[in-house]
Design an enzyme around this catalytic site. Structure first.
Site, PDB file in Angstrom:
ATOM      1  N   GLU A  52      74.026  32.642  86.768  1.00 28.97           N
ATOM      2  CA  GLU A  52      73.477  31.800  88.356  1.00 28.97           C
ATOM      3  C   GLU A  52      73.977  32.706  89.309  1.00 28.97           C
ATOM      4  O   GLU A  52      74.074  32.285  90.188  1.00 28.97           O
ATOM      5  CB  GLU A  52      73.073  30.651  88.719  1.00 28.97           C
ATOM      6  CG  GLU A  52      73.364  29.327  87.784  1.00 28.97           C
ATOM      7  CD  GLU A  52      72.483  28.586  87.936  1.00 28.97           C
ATOM      8  OE1 GLU A  52      72.674  27.523  88.779  1.00 28.97           O
ATOM      9  OE2 GLU A  52      72.292  27.733  86.708  1.00 28.97           O
ATOM     10  N   GLU A 108      73.226  26.089  78.854  1.00 31.58           N
ATOM     11  CA  GLU A 108      73.504  24.979  79.162  1.00 31.58           C
ATOM     12  C   GLU A 108      72.791  23.519  79.626  1.00 31.58           C
ATOM     13  O   GLU A 108      71.529  23.873  80.422  1.00 31.58           O
ATOM     14  CB  GLU A 108      73.715  25.224  80.730  1.00 31.58           C
ATOM     15  CG  GLU A 108      75.075  23.739  81.878  1.00 31.58           C
ATOM     16  CD  GLU A 108      75.939  24.362  82.806  1.00 31.58           C
ATOM     17  OE1 GLU A 108      76.459  25.354  83.110  1.00 31.58           O
ATOM     18  OE2 GLU A 108      75.058  23.818  84.288  1.00 31.58           O
TER      19      GLU A 108
END
Length: 345
Positions: A186, A282
């Site tokens: 990210e 995730e």
């Protein structure tokens, strides 16, 4: 080491994604900036804070994704393990220091005994390349290696390429246990890098790894919304499509529908990078905290959500996380420490 990250909400949410930075470690917390509902101080050299997740419209469930998939035809396959492919792992103690090698070996043995085929690391710190890799090899676990990009940007992340290449050069057989390398977690969403700079860095890392003998896939992982926004830049340099998918942060998804939601997001992910296999790097559900809309934390809810994800999309998901991350601040909704789920497998 990593708190969940999400892309899916109809209303704006704050959420912390912490990931490892470098191999320098200290158990003492540091503060890199103002701490508020979407940031917190982390151990030096340990996971760093990130900003809030953007809003994203929930999607209707789609057909269940394939349980077994491969990377590009020129590369070796990503071998999923039935209903639970990978577990994320952070080699940190509850106080934020590095675990001793004996503890890491015991953790890795436990992950293997639970039937996972792969283990995801976020960085090269805490002796991960040697201690974790050695233990993984002894239990026939594949590795998903990571290069973390912190708020210091790409230049500070570049030495991790050298660490991985040096580790591989010490024994060319090391590459045999690496099924995927993830550049950044990210990083674009957190404004640690622009999409253009990240794409350039991925290409740079690929060249270094290929030269060192690696033949597997390389990618990055972002929130689905971020990847969608920058698909034209990031998809061409990614060998697979990857995102972190957390139903809890949607706010409109109860634990009982977590599996359906992950399937729907994986289907969207496949459409973002056409022709590339989609993976959820995730995912999970918190066992403690306060409710985010209809998403309620709790041990029963965690069990329900994780089982739903396992049944619906576990073969393409990395479950977050091995144990609770007690060194973290509780964060918004008081959930950031409470994602440990290995006891459910």
């Amino acid at each position: 080491m990593t708190t969940p990250s999400s892309t899916q909400t109809q209303t704006s949410v704050h959420h912390i994604t912490s990931t490892p930075e470098t191999a320098t470690h200290s158990p003492l917390p540091v503060n890199d900036g103002p701490v508020h509902s979407s940031q917190y101080a982390a151990p030096a050299g340990a996971p760093q804070p990130t900003a809030a997740k953007p809003a994203h419209q929930a999607q209707k469930p789609a057909a269940q994704p394939k349980k077994q998939s491969t990377g590009p035809s020129s590369m070796h396959s990503i071998n999923t393990s039935g209903s639970h492919w990978a577990m994320t792992y952070s080699p940190y103690t509850p106080s934020g220091g590095c675990k001793p090698s004996a503890d890491i070996a015991a953790d890795v043995a436990s992950i293997a005994a639970k039937g996972f085929s792969s283990l995801r690391l976020y960085s090269t710190d805490c002796n991960g390349l040697s201690a974790v890799a050695t233990a993984a090899q002894s239990h026939s676990l594949n590795l998903i290696l990571g290069i973390y990009i912190s708020n210091s940007g790409i230049p500070a992340a570049r030495p991790q390429i050298h660490e991985i290449v040096t580790w591989a050069h010490s024994n060319p057989a090391h590459w045999q246990g690496v099924e995927l390398i993830v550049i950044g977690n990210e990083a674009v969403f957190n404004n640690f890098a622009t999409a253009h700079d990240l794409a350039t860095f991925i290409s740079e890392a690929k060249t270094a790894f290929t030269t060192a003998g690696y033949t597997g896939p390389v990618t990055t992982t972002e929130t689905l919304e971020t990847l969608t926004t920058h698909a034209a830049t990031l998809c061409p340099v990614s060998d697979i499509a990857a995102a972190n998918i957390h139903p809890f942060f949607n706010g409109h998804i109860p634990a009982s529908h977590a599996g359906e939601f992950v399937v729907s997001q994986l289907t969207l992910l496949e459409s973002v990078c056409p022709g590339k296999e989609a993976y959820n790097l995730e995912t999970g559900w918190p066992s403690q905290g306060t409710a985010n809309g209809v998403a309620v934390p709790g041990r029963w809810e965690q069990r329900t959500a994780v089982e739903g994800i396992r049944r619906a999309a576990g073969g393409k998901s990395a479950f977050f996380s091995y144990v609770d991350d007690e060194w973290k601040e509780e964060g918004e909704w008081g959930v950031e420490r409470s994602w440990g789920c290995s006891q459910l497998f």
